[in-house]
Design an enzyme around this catalytic site. Sequence first.
Site, mmCIF file in Angstrom:
data_model
loop_
_atom_site.group_PDB
_atom_site.id
_atom_site.type_symbol
_atom_site.label_atom_id
_atom_site.label_comp_id
_atom_site.label_asym_id
_atom_site.label_seq_id
_atom_site.Cartn_x
_atom_site.Cartn_y
_atom_site.Cartn_z
ATOM 1 N N ASP A 36 31.821 -6.994 20.119
ATOM 2 C CA ASP A 36 32.400 -7.282 21.517
ATOM 3 C C ASP A 36 33.878 -7.492 21.026
ATOM 4 O O ASP A 36 34.773 -6.931 21.989
ATOM 5 C CB ASP A 36 32.129 -8.911 21.998
ATOM 6 C CG ASP A 36 31.887 -9.709 20.968
ATOM 7 O OD1 ASP A 36 32.078 -9.719 19.821
ATOM 8 O OD2 ASP A 36 31.876 -11.129 21.493
ATOM 9 N N ASP A 63 39.047 -8.994 15.891
ATOM 10 C CA ASP A 63 40.737 -9.480 15.858
ATOM 11 C C ASP A 63 41.009 -9.382 14.369
ATOM 12 O O ASP A 63 41.360 -8.452 13.723
ATOM 13 C CB ASP A 63 40.829 -10.807 16.624
ATOM 14 C CG ASP A 63 39.761 -11.681 16.452
ATOM 15 O OD1 ASP A 63 39.110 -11.741 15.281
ATOM 16 O OD2 ASP A 63 39.600 -12.549 17.139
ATOM 17 N N PHE A 66 43.618 -15.551 23.341
ATOM 18 C CA PHE A 66 42.205 -15.683 23.258
ATOM 19 C C PHE A 66 41.400 -15.350 24.719
ATOM 20 O O PHE A 66 42.323 -15.566 25.653
ATOM 21 C CB PHE A 66 41.795 -17.421 23.144
ATOM 22 C CG PHE A 66 40.443 -17.597 22.962
ATOM 23 C CD1 PHE A 66 39.801 -17.445 21.553
ATOM 24 C CD2 PHE A 66 39.826 -18.005 23.926
ATOM 25 C CE1 PHE A 66 38.521 -17.875 21.526
ATOM 26 C CE2 PHE A 66 38.411 -18.411 23.899
ATOM 27 C CZ PHE A 66 37.850 -18.387 22.490
ATOM 28 N N ASP A 73 32.688 -16.272 24.446
ATOM 29 C CA ASP A 73 32.728 -17.960 25.012
ATOM 30 C C ASP A 73 33.898 -18.530 24.306
ATOM 31 O O ASP A 73 34.604 -18.182 23.382
ATOM 32 C CB ASP A 73 31.495 -18.590 24.539
ATOM 33 C CG ASP A 73 31.376 -18.947 23.038
ATOM 34 O OD1 ASP A 73 31.160 -19.937 22.667
ATOM 35 O OD2 ASP A 73 31.564 -17.650 22.217
#
Length: 179
Positions: free
Chosen positions: A104, A107, A156, A163
Amino acid sequence: MEQITIHNLPFKPFVTSDKIAKTNAFLAKRIAEDLGPDEEPVFVGILNGSFMFVSDFIRNYPHPCHVSFVKLSSYKSLDSTGVIKKLIGINEDLTNKTVIILEDIIDTGTTLEEIYRIFNEQNLKQLKIATLFFKPEAYKKELPIDYVGLEIEDKFIVGYGLDFDGLGRNLPDVYQIDK
C-alpha cells in the site's frame, strides 16, 4: 471530500477514490505488459493496509495470476517502530515463480527490507515490488522498487486500507494529516 478527524487529529483530503482507481488500472496494465500473458505471477499483498489495493489491482489484472498475503507490522500510532513483526506467512511453494509484492505504501523501507529477506530465502524466478504510494523523502534503503503508483510527500496518510491506530481503513479516499 471534506476534512475529517481521527483520534482527535485533523486530516485533509489528499487523493480521491477516482485517482486511486486510475492508478490501480495503470499499475495493473504496466505489470501485465511487462510480464506478458504467459507468465502466471503470484501477487502478494502486505496486510493489513494493502487489502483494498490488492483487491482493486487484481480486478484490473488481465492475465491468469495467483494471490496470497503476508502480514508484517512496524507501525504504532503515527510512527514506524523500526521493528518488524512477521505475523502470517505464505504456505505455498514459490520455487521458480514470479512474485510481485503489492504494498500500500513504502516510506522508510524497513518493511520492504524484511520482505526482501523473507522472499530471497525462496527459490524465485524473480521478485518485483509494486507500491500504490511511495514517500521518496522518507526512503532510507537502496532496494529497488519496480512499480510506483503515486509519489507523495512524507506526511502521514489514512484511508483506502491505511489506518491510524485501527481507524480509517474503510475510507474510499485518502486523507493527509493536517499539521
